[in-house]
Enzyme design. Structure first.
Site, short mmCIF file in Angstrom:
data_model
loop_
_atom_site.label_atom_id
_atom_site.label_comp_id
_atom_site.label_asym_id
_atom_site.label_seq_id
_atom_site.Cartn_x
_atom_site.Cartn_y
_atom_site.Cartn_z
N GLU A 54 0.83 -1.21 0.00
CA GLU A 54 0.00 0.00 0.00
C GLU A 54 0.86 1.25 0.00
OE1 GLU A 54 -0.15 -2.61 1.90
OE2 GLU A 54 -2.15 -3.02 2.68
N ASP A 204 22.11 -40.05 -2.43
CA ASP A 204 22.24 -39.07 -3.53
C ASP A 204 23.25 -37.96 -3.27
OD1 ASP A 204 20.17 -40.42 -4.61
OD2 ASP A 204 18.64 -38.92 -4.22
N SER A 225 18.45 -39.59 13.07
CA SER A 225 18.28 -39.89 14.50
C SER A 225 19.51 -40.51 15.15
CB SER A 225 17.06 -40.78 14.70
OG SER A 225 17.06 -41.82 13.77
N GLU A 294 11.68 -33.29 0.85
CA GLU A 294 12.07 -33.86 -0.45
C GLU A 294 12.38 -35.35 -0.39
OE1 GLU A 294 14.47 -31.84 -3.23
OE2 GLU A 294 14.01 -29.83 -2.50
N GLY A 296 13.56 -39.19 1.61
CA GLY A 296 13.05 -40.22 0.75
C GLY A 296 11.72 -40.81 1.17
C1 AOF Z 1 -0.19 -5.03 4.54
N1 AOF Z 1 0.55 -4.86 3.40
O1 AOF Z 1 2.27 -5.37 2.09
C2 AOF Z 1 1.97 -6.66 4.04
C3 AOF Z 1 1.15 -6.87 5.20
O2 AOF Z 1 6.28 -5.86 10.54
P1 AOF Z 1 5.49 -5.29 9.39
O3 AOF Z 1 5.16 -3.84 9.59
O4 AOF Z 1 6.09 -5.56 8.04
O5 AOF Z 1 4.05 -6.01 9.42
C4 AOF Z 1 3.96 -7.38 9.13
C5 AOF Z 1 2.52 -7.83 9.15
O6 AOF Z 1 1.74 -7.01 8.27
C6 AOF Z 1 2.34 -9.24 8.65
O7 AOF Z 1 2.41 -10.19 9.71
C7 AOF Z 1 0.96 -9.21 8.03
O8 AOF Z 1 -0.04 -9.34 9.01
C8 AOF Z 1 0.91 -7.82 7.46
N2 AOF Z 1 1.43 -7.83 6.08
N3 AOF Z 1 0.09 -6.05 5.37
O9 AOF Z 1 -1.08 -4.24 4.81
C9 AOF Z 1 1.62 -5.62 3.12
N4 AOF Z 1 3.06 -7.41 3.83
ZN ZN Z 2 0.59 -2.81 5.91
#
Ligand code: AOF
Ligand code: ZN
Length: 373
Positions: A54, A204, A225, A294, A296
């Site tokens: 935003e 692998d 383990s 991933e 086995g």
């Molecule tokens: C939004 N817009 O682009 C994202 C959101 O520590 P902060 O400030 O980055 O907040 C993280 C939290 O904000 C995250 O756990 C989730 O709830 C929200 N993410 N919210 O409005 C965004 N990335």
């Molecule tokens: Zn936000």
């Protein structure tokens, strides 16, 4: 719902995807500001700790945001303790947005409807649920982790058309094609951790790093383990963190040698001599939001039979290996009665080069007694 709502939301989802791999444990979020039917600002959350979608989109829109519509695949955030950025809900109100269209609410218990409520109280029109299913799938990792605080577990297996991950000589390279292997590297960048059993390391010697695609290196986890991992194993090479998850059965000398190589040794409670996977996931949840298992085949059954897999990603190569001694994709004891099999919902099929990728979500049913490993 307005005419172009789905179109603009699709754009928000497309923008959100650009953060793929870099935002965890934060969600993927895209934002589109629309004024008089025209896009005047766009943004996405590009990395953890960075500005929210935003903030970027509103900045680009500037004064044109006044009276505009804002499309978001996730509810905007509110303030909460420990938050890194300015709350988006306040930024939206300050910018004078008239209408906010979201795909889903933010399941973060600190947000969970508060953002939308605040906007509504301030007189902003709020529309919910546009392309909600797509948005939930895009952020399925976040939706799980933010509530459960354990990693979202994806079981990835590459197999022949007849379901073998190795021939009777235990050779497994290369059953699936180039395209599948590339996609696996994309998965490794997307998910925070990769786990294999020590049997896979012995057979692998994978390095479990991301190669050929942009993305952070995941945390490498080896289930071992008894401490059988060879000190020269590629998974212990520098370049990414490695955790060896073990029990009290690992000799302390082995532990000291592994630590000297830079690995972390986690001694966890054992279940019948094996690492208790729930304990492991609890601890991993403090480190990362997601885990790509991933293999086995024994490890695959352990996770599946205990109801610990959230998503399967099975790659099928157009080749039949046969052989009763060949290694099945999923081992363990399996179920006795087919009716007790683990159901997988919402199957999706994709072509990847010559291979097929089948994804789906195991249904957490209650396995019948005796069917649990
Ligand atoms: C939004 N817009 O682009 C994202 C959101 O520590 P902060 O400030 O980055 O907040 C993280 C939290 O904000 C995250 O756990 C989730 O709830 C929200 N993410 N919210 O409005 C965004 N990335
Ligand atoms: Zn936000």
């Amino acid at each position: 719902m307005g005419e172009g709502d789905e179109g603009f939301m699709r754009r928000a989802l497309e923008l959100a995807r650009k953060g793929w791999g870099w935002t965890r444990p934060n969600p993927l979020v895209g934002a589109v500001v629309v004024k008089d039917g025209e896009v005047v600002g766009e943004g996405y959350h590009a990395c953890y700790g960075g500005p929210h979608a935003e903030a970027v989109a509103l900045h680009e829109a500037g004064d044109r945001a006044r009276g505009a519509d804002l499309y978001l695949n996730l509810e905007p955030c509110v303030d909460f303790p420990g938050k890194k950025t300015f709350p988006c809900t306040d930024a939206i109100l300050r910018a004078g947005i008239r209408r906010v269209i979201v795909a889903t609410r933010d399941p973060n218990p600190c947000v969970d409807g508060r953002g939308l409520a605040r906007l509504r109280e301030a007189g902003v029109e709020v529309v919910e649920g546009v392309l909600a299913d797509e948005a939930r799938v895009l952020n399925e990792v976040f939706f799980h982790w933010i509530r459960a605080r354990t990693p979202f577990v994806v079981l990835k297996l590459g197999m022949s058309l007849d379901g073998k991950i190795a021939s009777r000589t235990r050779r497994s390279r290369w059953i699936t094609g180039e395209g599948s292997r590339r996609l696996v590297h994309l998965f490794r960048a997307r998910y925070g951790g990769i786990l294999v059993g020590v049997g896979t390391v012995l057979a692998d010697d994978p390095s479990l790093t991301v190669r050929g695609v942009e993305g952070p290196q995941p945390l490498r986890v080896v289930l071992d383990s008894e401490g059988r991992i060879p000190l020269g194993a590629k998974v212990l090479s520098p370049g990414a963190r490695t955790v060896v998850a073990t029990t009290e059965r690992m000799p302390s000398e082995t532990e000291a040698q592994l630590c000297a190589k830079g690995a972390e040794v986690w001694r966890l409670p054992g279940e019948g001599g094996r690492v208790d996977l729930r304990e492991l996931l609890g601890r991993l949840g403090e480190e990362t939001d997601s885990l790509l298992v991933e293999g086995g085949s024994e490890v695959a059954w352990s996770f599946l039979s205990q109801g610990l897999v959230h998503k399967v990603a099975f790659f099928y190569a157009p080749v039949v290996l046969g052989g009763r001694e060949a290694v099945p994709a999923v081992g363990g004891d399996g179920v006795e009665d087919p009716a007790a099999g683990i159901r997988v919902r919402d199957l999706q099929i994709e072509r990847v080069g010559e291979d097929l990728l089948v994804t789906g979500y195991p249904v957490p049913g209650v396995p019948s007694p005796g069917d649990v490993a």
